[in-house]
Design an enzyme around this catalytic site. Structure first.
Site, mmCIF file in Angstrom:
data_model
loop_
_atom_site.group_PDB
_atom_site.id
_atom_site.type_symbol
_atom_site.label_atom_id
_atom_site.label_comp_id
_atom_site.label_asym_id
_atom_site.label_seq_id
_atom_site.Cartn_x
_atom_site.Cartn_y
_atom_site.Cartn_z
ATOM 1 N N ASP A 7 -11.115 3.776 0.239
ATOM 2 C CA ASP A 7 -10.633 2.581 0.934
ATOM 3 C C ASP A 7 -9.403 2.945 1.773
ATOM 4 O O ASP A 7 -8.689 3.899 1.443
ATOM 5 C CB ASP A 7 -10.283 1.541 -0.141
ATOM 6 C CG ASP A 7 -9.623 0.309 0.416
ATOM 7 O OD1 ASP A 7 -10.055 -0.159 1.490
ATOM 8 O OD2 ASP A 7 -8.671 -0.195 -0.223
ATOM 9 N N ASP A 9 -6.728 0.379 3.249
ATOM 10 C CA ASP A 9 -5.506 -0.391 3.023
ATOM 11 C C ASP A 9 -5.063 -0.351 1.572
ATOM 12 O O ASP A 9 -5.840 -0.617 0.660
ATOM 13 C CB ASP A 9 -5.712 -1.842 3.479
ATOM 14 C CG ASP A 9 -6.053 -1.907 4.959
ATOM 15 O OD1 ASP A 9 -5.476 -1.109 5.714
ATOM 16 O OD2 ASP A 9 -6.897 -2.731 5.342
ATOM 17 N N ASP A 133 -8.213 -0.334 -4.153
ATOM 18 C CA ASP A 133 -7.210 -1.134 -4.886
ATOM 19 C C ASP A 133 -7.753 -2.516 -5.241
ATOM 20 O O ASP A 133 -7.096 -3.252 -5.967
ATOM 21 C CB ASP A 133 -5.920 -1.280 -4.054
ATOM 22 C CG ASP A 133 -6.137 -2.074 -2.784
ATOM 23 O OD1 ASP A 133 -7.004 -1.674 -1.971
ATOM 24 O OD2 ASP A 133 -5.469 -3.105 -2.602
HETATM 25 MG MG MG Z 1 -7.554 -1.875 0.020
#
Ligand code: MG
Length: 174
Positions: A7, A9, A133
């Site tokens: 991922d 961000d 996240d």
């Molecule tokens: Mg993310």
């Protein structure tokens, strides 16, 4: 060769400090990362949800985010004996495409463009690992999800967790 999906961000790109700074400037507040322990900014300040979304819809927002510490070195290292795909749910902010692409070219120039996946639902991703996240992306993911620690997810359980890119390096070397 094992395939690792990563991922952007809050895993490769340090989004929260810039987002928080914009909010503080516009609303005359002084919130810190401590205030975001276990929650997202939009949950801490629900009345500002439109503005918070607006900052992310600015076509330039994602262009100058800092690279998370260690991300470049560890991804370059993993790239030698793993297949690396960058998987970002960019459809959530379609105005971000150009900035995200240019950011990847600037900071991760060793990756091939064809390994960038700008997607919506990550359930479609077929990889051995997904480093993210947001645990919601693991729900329909059939490989192993590695939850990358971010202030908002500190209370999330049920997944293997990595706190830093140093942890990621250790995980894949063992
Ligand atoms: Mg993310």
């Amino acid at each position: 060769m094992k395939r690792i999906a990563i991922d952007m961000d809050e895993v490769m790109a340090d989004l929260i400090p810039k987002h928080l700074q914009l909010y503080n400037e516009n609303f005359g507040e002084a919130l810190t990362l401590e205030d975001l322990h276990g929650r997202k900014l939009r949950e801490v300040r629900p009345h500002a949800v439109e503005e918070l979304r607006g900052y992310l819809s600015d076509p330039g927002f994602f262009r100058d985010l800092d690279v998370m510490e260690g991300a470049q070195d560890v991804i370059q290292e993993l790239h030698e004996d793993h297949e690396i795909f960058i998987t970002t749910a960019a459809m959530e902010f379609p105005t971000s495409f150009t900035a995200k692409y240019e950011w990847l070219k600037e900071h991760f120039s060793f990756l091939n463009d064809l390994n960038f996946v700008f997607c919506g639902d990550k359930g479609i991703i077929n990889a051995d690992y997904l480093i993210d996240d947001n645990a919601r992306h693991f729900k329909r993911f059939e490989g192993t999800g590695l939850l990358f620690t971010s202030p908002h997810n500190v209370h999330v359980t049920g997944y293997e967790r990595v706190d830093s890119w140093g942890d990621v390096r250790e995980y894949f070397l063992k």
